[in-house]
Design a protein around this motif. Structure first.
Motif, PDB file in Angstrom:
ATOM      1  N   PHE A  31      37.738  53.231  79.857  1.00  0.00           N
ATOM      2  CA  PHE A  31      36.999  52.802  78.664  1.00  0.00           C
ATOM      3  C   PHE A  31      37.857  51.969  77.715  1.00  0.00           C
ATOM      4  CE2 PHE A  31      34.323  56.184  80.219  1.00  0.00           C
ATOM      5  CZ  PHE A  31      33.043  55.746  79.930  1.00  0.00           C
ATOM      6  N   ASN A  32      39.095  51.699  78.098  1.00  0.00           N
ATOM      7  CA  ASN A  32      40.006  50.974  77.209  1.00  0.00           C
ATOM      8  C   ASN A  32      40.227  49.554  77.736  1.00  0.00           C
ATOM      9  OD1 ASN A  32      42.015  50.051  75.574  1.00  0.00           O
ATOM     10  ND2 ASN A  32      43.185  51.972  75.599  1.00  0.00           N
ATOM     11  N   VAL A  33      39.410  48.630  77.206  1.00  0.00           N
ATOM     12  CA  VAL A  33      39.513  47.256  77.705  1.00  0.00           C
ATOM     13  C   VAL A  33      40.624  46.474  77.012  1.00  0.00           C
ATOM     14  CG1 VAL A  33      37.198  46.944  78.614  1.00  0.00           C
ATOM     15  CG2 VAL A  33      37.614  46.642  76.173  1.00  0.00           C
ATOM     16  N   LYS A  34      41.214  47.078  75.962  1.00  0.00           N
ATOM     17  CA  LYS A  34      42.348  46.399  75.324  1.00  0.00           C
ATOM     18  C   LYS A  34      43.593  46.573  76.173  1.00  0.00           C
ATOM     19  CE  LYS A  34      41.001  46.256  70.507  1.00  0.00           C
ATOM     20  NZ  LYS A  34      40.091  47.416  70.333  1.00  0.00           N
ATOM     21  N   LYS A  35      43.778  47.822  76.595  1.00  0.00           N
ATOM     22  CA  LYS A  35      44.965  48.129  77.369  1.00  0.00           C
ATOM     23  C   LYS A  35      44.852  47.586  78.799  1.00  0.00           C
ATOM     24  CE  LYS A  35      47.794  52.270  78.241  1.00  0.00           C
ATOM     25  NZ  LYS A  35      47.678  53.738  78.204  1.00  0.00           N
ATOM     26  N   ILE A  68      27.585  59.592  80.691  1.00  0.00           N
ATOM     27  CA  ILE A  68      27.650  60.352  79.442  1.00  0.00           C
ATOM     28  C   ILE A  68      28.823  61.333  79.510  1.00  0.00           C
ATOM     29  CG2 ILE A  68      26.355  61.893  77.905  1.00  0.00           C
ATOM     30  CD1 ILE A  68      25.093  59.112  78.176  1.00  0.00           C
ATOM     31  N   GLU A  69      28.907  62.025  80.641  1.00  0.00           N
ATOM     32  CA  GLU A  69      29.999  62.983  80.825  1.00  0.00           C
ATOM     33  C   GLU A  69      31.352  62.283  80.736  1.00  0.00           C
ATOM     34  OE1 GLU A  69      27.241  62.838  82.656  1.00  0.00           O
ATOM     35  OE2 GLU A  69      26.661  64.774  83.529  1.00  0.00           O
ATOM     36  N   MET A  70      31.475  61.151  81.447  1.00  0.00           N
ATOM     37  CA  MET A  70      32.743  60.424  81.467  1.00  0.00           C
ATOM     38  C   MET A  70      33.126  59.918  80.087  1.00  0.00           C
ATOM     39  SD  MET A  70      32.551  58.133  84.890  1.00  0.00           S
ATOM     40  CE  MET A  70      32.853  58.812  86.513  1.00  0.00           C
ATOM     41  N   ALA A  71      32.129  59.433  79.358  1.00  0.00           N
ATOM     42  CA  ALA A  71      32.415  58.902  78.026  1.00  0.00           C
ATOM     43  C   ALA A  71      32.981  60.002  77.137  1.00  0.00           C
ATOM     44  CB  ALA A  71      31.142  58.315  77.424  1.00  0.00           C
ATOM     45  N   LEU A  72      32.401  61.191  77.263  1.00  0.00           N
ATOM     46  CA  LEU A  72      32.892  62.299  76.438  1.00  0.00           C
ATOM     47  C   LEU A  72      34.284  62.737  76.878  1.00  0.00           C
ATOM     48  CD1 LEU A  72      29.645  64.396  75.915  1.00  0.00           C
ATOM     49  CD2 LEU A  72      30.836  62.929  74.273  1.00  0.00           C
ATOM     50  N   LYS A  81      28.780  55.919  71.593  1.00  0.00           N
ATOM     51  CA  LYS A  81      29.791  55.175  70.851  1.00  0.00           C
ATOM     52  C   LYS A  81      30.922  54.731  71.782  1.00  0.00           C
ATOM     53  CE  LYS A  81      30.926  55.689  66.015  1.00  0.00           C
ATOM     54  NZ  LYS A  81      31.100  56.710  64.988  1.00  0.00           N
ATOM     55  N   MET A  82      31.296  55.642  72.680  1.00  0.00           N
ATOM     56  CA  MET A  82      32.344  55.316  73.640  1.00  0.00           C
ATOM     57  C   MET A  82      31.844  54.239  74.618  1.00  0.00           C
ATOM     58  SD  MET A  82      35.337  55.638  74.732  1.00  0.00           S
ATOM     59  CE  MET A  82      36.291  57.054  74.193  1.00  0.00           C
ATOM     60  N   LEU A  83      30.578  54.370  75.047  1.00  0.00           N
ATOM     61  CA  LEU A  83      30.013  53.372  75.958  1.00  0.00           C
ATOM     62  C   LEU A  83      29.986  51.984  75.312  1.00  0.00           C
ATOM     63  CD1 LEU A  83      27.070  55.380  77.571  1.00  0.00           C
ATOM     64  CD2 LEU A  83      29.065  54.447  78.747  1.00  0.00           C
ATOM     65  N   ASP A  84      29.746  51.981  73.975  1.00  0.00           N
ATOM     66  CA  ASP A  84      29.714  50.698  73.261  1.00  0.00           C
ATOM     67  C   ASP A  84      31.000  49.896  73.472  1.00  0.00           C
ATOM     68  OD1 ASP A  84      27.194  50.901  72.281  1.00  0.00           O
ATOM     69  OD2 ASP A  84      27.789  51.810  70.367  1.00  0.00           O
ATOM     70  N   GLY A 131      17.728  58.764  79.622  1.00  0.00           N
ATOM     71  CA  GLY A 131      17.476  57.570  80.432  1.00  0.00           C
ATOM     72  C   GLY A 131      16.878  56.456  79.597  1.00  0.00           C
ATOM     73  N   GLU A 132      15.898  56.813  78.764  1.00  0.00           N
ATOM     74  CA  GLU A 132      15.282  55.792  77.911  1.00  0.00           C
ATOM     75  C   GLU A 132      16.301  55.207  76.942  1.00  0.00           C
ATOM     76  OE1 GLU A 132      10.748  57.533  78.027  1.00  0.00           O
ATOM     77  OE2 GLU A 132      11.941  57.783  76.205  1.00  0.00           O
ATOM     78  N   ARG A 133      17.093  56.116  76.384  1.00  0.00           N
ATOM     79  CA  ARG A 133      18.077  55.641  75.427  1.00  0.00           C
ATOM     80  C   ARG A 133      19.102  54.734  76.121  1.00  0.00           C
ATOM     81  NH1 ARG A 133      21.558  58.987  70.896  1.00  0.00           N
ATOM     82  NH2 ARG A 133      22.846  57.193  70.321  1.00  0.00           N
ATOM     83  N   TYR A 134      19.473  55.121  77.324  1.00  0.00           N
ATOM     84  CA  TYR A 134      20.457  54.331  78.059  1.00  0.00           C
ATOM     85  C   TYR A 134      19.892  52.948  78.417  1.00  0.00           C
ATOM     86  CZ  TYR A 134      24.004  53.082  81.521  1.00  0.00           C
ATOM     87  OH  TYR A 134      25.004  52.449  82.215  1.00  0.00           O
ATOM     88  N   THR A 135      18.624  52.940  78.872  1.00  0.00           N
ATOM     89  CA  THR A 135      17.987  51.666  79.202  1.00  0.00           C
ATOM     90  C   THR A 135      17.905  50.779  77.969  1.00  0.00           C
ATOM     91  OG1 THR A 135      16.671  52.879  80.799  1.00  0.00           O
ATOM     92  CG2 THR A 135      15.995  50.635  80.329  1.00  0.00           C
ATOM     93  N   ALA A 136      17.541  51.409  76.846  1.00  0.00           N
ATOM     94  CA  ALA A 136      17.468  50.649  75.597  1.00  0.00           C
ATOM     95  C   ALA A 136      18.848  50.082  75.257  1.00  0.00           C
ATOM     96  CB  ALA A 136      16.967  51.545  74.467  1.00  0.00           C
ATOM     97  N   TRP A 137      19.858  50.912  75.441  1.00  0.00           N
ATOM     98  CA  TRP A 137      21.229  50.488  75.138  1.00  0.00           C
ATOM     99  C   TRP A 137      21.634  49.315  76.038  1.00  0.00           C
ATOM    100  CZ3 TRP A 137      25.512  50.827  78.488  1.00  0.00           C
ATOM    101  CH2 TRP A 137      26.769  50.597  77.898  1.00  0.00           C
ATOM    102  N   MET A 138      21.284  49.414  77.335  1.00  0.00           N
ATOM    103  CA  MET A 138      21.625  48.338  78.274  1.00  0.00           C
ATOM    104  C   MET A 138      21.003  47.023  77.858  1.00  0.00           C
ATOM    105  SD  MET A 138      21.513  49.144  82.309  1.00  0.00           S
ATOM    106  CE  MET A 138      19.880  49.795  82.334  1.00  0.00           C
TER     107      MET A 138
END
Lengths: 359, 419, 365
Positions: A152-156, A171-175, A200-203, A350-357
């Motif tokens: 999740f660290n695209v800077k590094k 979701i699990e991985m992000a946490l 937030k982490m997925l963002d 799922g809906e929230r994730y689709t919306a986020w995508m």
């Protein structure tokens, strides 16, 4: 002449129908996975010709259609944890006589030998598979990614990230990447704040994300350099490394393990033959045998003993244990997906994730 | 000859004395029966494969019977509850009775349905149902012991959404709305809004793809219709080639062409048009969906336009020029208007196919190129929420009918020529 | 119609589509102002190609076409200002009759009021004043034909081309339309170039007929000249009914020649028109109505005995087929008068004709 022809025709009709009667249709995912099942279960079965494999793309849509219309043609289906539960609840699967299954060599019953709690009486153990991050050797200079947080660290570790188009495991991985302990993941996920935290982490990788939906895609994405790192099914990565010599590196941290079960469709046309095959496919030996051909982890812990003693166990002479997603060494940093949680909240997440995508 | 015909006051009679009408009917009956027999197979086909499934879809999209059959006592108790205080023993006793009496699979199905109203219901009901056999009164206590979420009034309140045998809930869900516990229609949370965006995008993509197809198909169809037969046949094979190629093969070919490290980007970078960092994102997004769908649906546009153009004699263009119009003007004023039936047919065809498309968007759509068809497929195959899938299917049908109606108003449906 | 008042001139025109054969071979033709010129010929004779070159839809391979003495090879069709009636009328199906007629005026930017006026005038001219709002599909064949004519005239072109315009009509209507077109031509003083393969249509309407065959104009002359004095066997045969006798020239007598009919069937005295010297072959052409049955002895130079094979009663005359000089397809039109009422099939009678009615022409085939 004419009567001879008739006779031959009749004979062939009889032959075809009897063959069709004896044939057990088993529906699985195709590719290397089905191939491993054919080699481990079908080839070792007493009557290999009676088993017929069919490919599908998952989901219970077809099973429900068959059961509801009363026109069942499938006998056995290879299903995901969510489907294993929903299908049994809805009565789409047969409940099986647990005493018919073979205990482990040490006498432990099959149900106790399974590494997770048995969800219901419909399921027969298959394998564990996992969502896991990986990259191609040489992608990163200097320090290499070793944790889920690095994914999740695209800077590094700059570069695009391949992720799938549904929220499971992400979701699990992000946490986990955000520092939540393995044992607390579902506790956190059960709160709205926890879900917000995951998103937030997925963002952080959203603008760098390339989405995939078929299992072969992430390998292509990483191979072609389209993405720097991707999540993938561990078996796909292992197959590329073990059989094709690909230079993929798996990050064994923060993986999410998923169960895979075999079930019998309600009203299966060849119930007895199917049951016989299920018993054969779920023995400790069969489970270990499958790991010769694919690096998905057997669900019965007793199979590990056979594999360890048989190393190098993979069919082409390579060692297999370090590719097993559920080997004891990595379990401490792995989450076993909770299908009950996903059954409750999967739709809304799922809906929230689709919306986020799509944002 | 000499004998005068009888008076014609009565009904007309044939030579053998049977009334003419009856005789006529008799002679027509055979052909009527024959016609009916001829029509029967396609009619049955239509009923079985079209009318029944659509009827089934409409029913499913509003059906909420099962839950009411499984929990009759619960809903009765719910009606007499004040919706504020903590549920009392009578309510727990009611749901106890229902769960105990119900078939296991029905409980499974009902719990899935209840989970749509309030996430969490499924595991709550399942976990409780597993222990229902050993429960003793007082049931409230027993239930709370089985799962402490029973004290959460939200679960109980959500019953209000499901108490009717018909529900518009699936339709609301399909347009990012839902019932609150008082069965008022409200928007879903901002961060869960998916469907309206997808509807809008689906219509957008369908319109763009239709227009792009029209733009590309028109010159091709014109060439096909005007070139000498031999060359036109060759061109026709090129047009039809995609039809003979597997959809997946074509999509994969596009992936190879259009991805970040694909042929097109590599060529542009090599030619110095693009710098290496600014490679175009033409795949796994909106653009990818539009590009690939346009290519796949192009024949559906070319063929009807071509078949109409083929019937337009070249003399019209000559006549227009002879009358003083420049070739361009002649084309616009005389040729193009005559191709409108083909354009109309092509557009309707492409639009209808595009609006329900899901395989291509699934493979090349990435994050913002997925369409409503993908959601229908998802709910049919994965989530098994057939009610929602049916509602979306019905809405799709309505959208298509609306566009059909607009088309009829503007161009007239009689004017459409498929070829 | 003086010779130097040419509206159209074809000069040394050649046309080839494939670069291998010529469809039109070295065509030279002048059309005078106000003339009704018909290009007549069998299909594939090059007549339509000539019309299309004049209209500008086909380029000439060689040579030049002049319109009012200006070369027009490089002028695109829409700038030629030539009216045209197409074979199937080519009325625009998506426009009403009035819109069809207004189209040429519209593209010429003529303002609306004048446009309407001229459309109305043109429709009135073809007696279709009330049909302006109809679509072409709602018209009968004859009406559509008239609209097509009106449309070709509405922008007042000097020259109108007609490409088999009556081909799709039935016989009665066709004859009626022939007169209507002829009247319009006369009333407006138009110049018309008309293409047809129907010789009676050509004879009825034209000032002059150019007979095409094999990419060449065989003869170009007024109808009566073409009929009475065909210059070659093709024209004689193509226009009107014609008896042919084949033979060899045996004597040249100045205005006349003597021709011995093949098979020793006798010698005919014929007018010398288009033959070589003694010994050359010739086709004799004789119109059926110029043959006299049972002539007074000595009154005609050519008298032969003929056997009546078939009689067809046609009211004003009786069409009789004789065997004469070994030809069994010799047609004679006998006027329906009491004199010859006795003739029956199988009778043998004398038949004869004048030397000037029998034209000695080129040896065809």
């Amino acid at each position: 002449m004419k009567s001879k022809l008739k006779l031959t025709l009749l004979a062939s009709v009889v032959a075809v129908t009897t063959a069709a009667q004896a044939e057990v249709n088993i529906v699985s995912w195709g590719g290397a996975y089905t191939a491993s099942q054919q080699k481990a279960y079908q080839a070792t079965y007493s009557d290999p010709d009676s088993i017929n494999f069919i490919n599908y793309n998952g989901g219970l849509g077809e099973v429900r259609t068959q059961v509801e219309s009363g026109n069942v043609t499938w006998d056995i289906v290879d299903v995901l944890p969510h489907e294993a539960r929903v299908g049994c609840d809805e009565g789409l699967f047969e409940e099986l006589d647990r005493s018919a299954f073979t205990p482990a060599p040490d006498g432990t019953s099959m149900d106790d030998d399974i590494m997770v709690e048995l969800p219901n009486d419909c399921v027969v153990p298959q394998i564990f598979w996992s969502y896991v991050p990986f990259y191609q050797e040489g992608t990163f200079k200097g320090e290499q990614p070793t944790t889920i947080a690095d994914f999740f660290n695209v800077k590094k570790f700059p570069g695009k990230r391949g992720i799938h188009t549904w929220p499971n495991a992400l979701i699990e991985m992000a946490l986990l990447a955000d520092g939540v302990a393995v044992k607390d993941v579902y506790k956190v996920m059960s709160t709205d704040a926890g879900i917000d935290r995951a998103f937030k982490m997925l963002d952080k990788i959203k603008d760098h994300a390339v989405f995939w939906s078929s299992g072969a895609k992430p390998l292509e994405l990483v191979q072609s350099g389209e993405v720097a790192m991707s999540l993938a099914y561990n078996g796909r990565i292992g197959a590329a490394v073990l059989s094709e010599g690909a230079k993929f590196v798996t990050v064994w941290d923060g993986q999410v393990l998923e169960e895979e079960w075999l079930v019998m469709v309600k009203g299966a046309p060849n119930r007895d033959a199917a049951m016989d095959f299920l018993v054969h496919a779920s023995t400790t030996e069969s489970q270990a045998e499958q790991a010769k051909f694919i690096n998905y982890g057997p669900m019965r812990s007793s199979a590990f003993e056979i594999m360890k003693q048989g190393e190098p166990w993979f069919h082409n002479g390579k060692t297999i244990m370090e590719h097993m997603p559920n080997r004891p060494e990595v379990m401490a940093r792995s989450v076993v997906a909770n299908p009950e949680w996903w059954a409750d909240y999967g739709d809304s997440i799922g809906e929230r994730y689709t919306a986020w995508m799509g944002q | 000859m000499s004998a005068a015909p009888e008076t014609v006051s009565g009904p007309l009679i044939t030579a053998d004395g049977i009334p003419l009408k009856e005789s006529l009917q008799k002679s027509l009956r055979r052909s009527k029966i024959r016609a009916a027999l001829l029509v029967a197979p396609p009619l049955l086909f239509l009923i079985f494969l079209f009318v029944i499934p659509i009827g089934n879809m409409l029913t499913r999209s509003v059906d909420d019977k099962l839950i009411n059959q499984v929990l009759p006592n619960t809903f009765e108790a719910f009606e007499s509850w004040d919706k504020v205080s903590e549920p009392d023993e009578t309510m727990f006793a009611a749901i106890y009775q229902d769960l105990k009496a119900a078939d296991k699979t029905d409980i499974g199905k009902a719990s899935v349905r209840m989970n749509y109203a309030k996430p969490g219901w499924r595991s709550l009901v399942k976990r409780t149902a597993r222990k229902i056999k050993k429960m003793e009164p007082p049931y409230k206590e027993a239930f709370l012991k089985a799962d402490d979420r029973w004290t959460d009034n939200e679960y109980w309140l959500s019953l209000g959404i499901m108490k009717d045998k018909r529900t518009m809930g699936y339709y609301l869900n399909a347009v990012d709305r839902t019932y609150d516990f008082d069965k008022n229609v409200v928007h879903v949370d901002e961060n869960r809004k998916v469907y309206n965006l997808l509807w809008w995008r689906t219509i957008q993509v369908s319109i763009i793809v239709t227009l792009a197809c029209l733009l590309l198909a028109y010159p091709v169809a014109y060439l096909l219709a005007t070139l000498p037969m031999r060359i036109a046949n060759l061109l026709m094979i090129c047009v039809l080639m995609p039809f003979w190629t597997s959809l997946l093969v074509r999509i994969v070919a596009w992936m190879i062409m259009l991805q970040q490290n694909g042929v097109v980007n590599d060529t542009l970078v090599a030619a110095g048009v693009l710098s290496d960092e600014n490679r175009l994102a033409m795949m796994y997004n909106f653009n990818g969906t539009v590009i690939v769908m346009t290519q796949i649906l192009l024949p559906f546009m070319i063929l009807p336009i071509f078949s109409v153009m083929k019937t337009i004699p070249p003399s019209y263009m000559k006549a227009a020029q002879n009358l003083g119009a420049t070739p361009t003007l002649a084309f616009i004023r005389v040729y193009m208007p005559q191709t409108i039936p083909g354009i109309g047919a092509g557009c309707i065809l492409v639009f209808i196919v595009a609006i329900g498309y899901y395989i291509t968007p699934e493979l090349v759509g990435g994050k913002d190129g997925r369409l409503i068809g993908n959601m229908v497929a998802y709910h049919m195959q994965r989530s098994l929420n057939w009610g929602l899938a049916a509602a979306m299917g019905t809405i799709l049908l309505i959208v298509i009918l609306i566009f059909y109606w607009i088309y009829d108003k503007i161009i007239g449906i009689d004017n459409m020529k498929m070829g | 119609m003086s010779n130097d008042d040419h509206l159209v001139r074809f000069v040394d025109i050649q046309k080839s589509y494939d670069g291998e054969s010529l469809v039109v071979k070295n065509l030279n033709l002048d059309v005078a102002t106000g003339e009704f010129l018909t290009m007549l010929g069998p299909s594939g004779s090059g007549k339509t190609t000539c019309l299309m070159m004049l209209a500008g839809f086909e380029p000439a391979t060689h040579g030049e076409i002049y319109l009012k003495e200006n070369p027009i090879n490089r002028v695109p069709p829409h700038k030629r200002g030539i009216g045209m009636v197409f074979q199937n009328y080519a009325l625009f199906p998506h426009m009403t009759v009035a819109e069809n007629l207004a189209f040429p005026l519209e593209v010429r930017h003529i303002d609306k009021s004048e446009r309407e006026q001229r459309v109305k005038r043109a429709l009135d001219m073809v007696q279709l004043g009330a049909f302006g709002d109809r679509r072409p599909a709602q018209l009968s064949g004859g009406q559509a034909q008239r609209v097509a004519v009106a449309r070709s005239l509405v922008f007042d072109p000097d020259l109108v081309l007609m490409d088999e315009p009556l081909g799709a009509l039935d016989k009665n209507l066709r004859e009626q339309m022939q007169y209507e077109i002829k009247h319009i031509h006369e009333n407006l003083g138009l110049t018309v170039v008309y293409v047809t393969h129907d010789q009676s249509e050509a004879l009825t309407m034209s000032n002059r007929i150019a007979v095409f065959d094999d990419g060449i104009i065989q003869q170009c002359a007024p109808p009566e000249v073409l009929y009475e004095q065909p210059e070659n066997a093709f024209c004689a045969n193509f226009i009107g009914e014609n008896n042919r006798l084949l033979g060899k020239v045996v004597a040249d007598e100045g205005d006349n020649v003597k021709v011995e009919i093949d098979g020793d069937a006798g010698t005919v005295v014929a007018k010398k028109v288009n033959v070589g010297g003694v010994g050359e072959r010739s086709t004799l052409s004789l119109r059926p109505e110029r043959v006299t049955v049972d002539p007074d002895p000595g009154s005609l130079p050519n008298v032969f005995s003929g056997k009546a094979e078939e009689l067809i009663y046609l009211g004003d005359h009786i069409r009789t087929r004789f065997t004469v000089c070994g030809h069994d397809d010799f047609i004679v039109k006998i006027p329906n008068s009491a004199v010859h009422a006795h003739l029956k099939e199988g009778d043998t009678v004398n038949i004869g004709w004048n030397a000037e009615d029998c034209r000695a022409l080129d040896p065809s085939d």
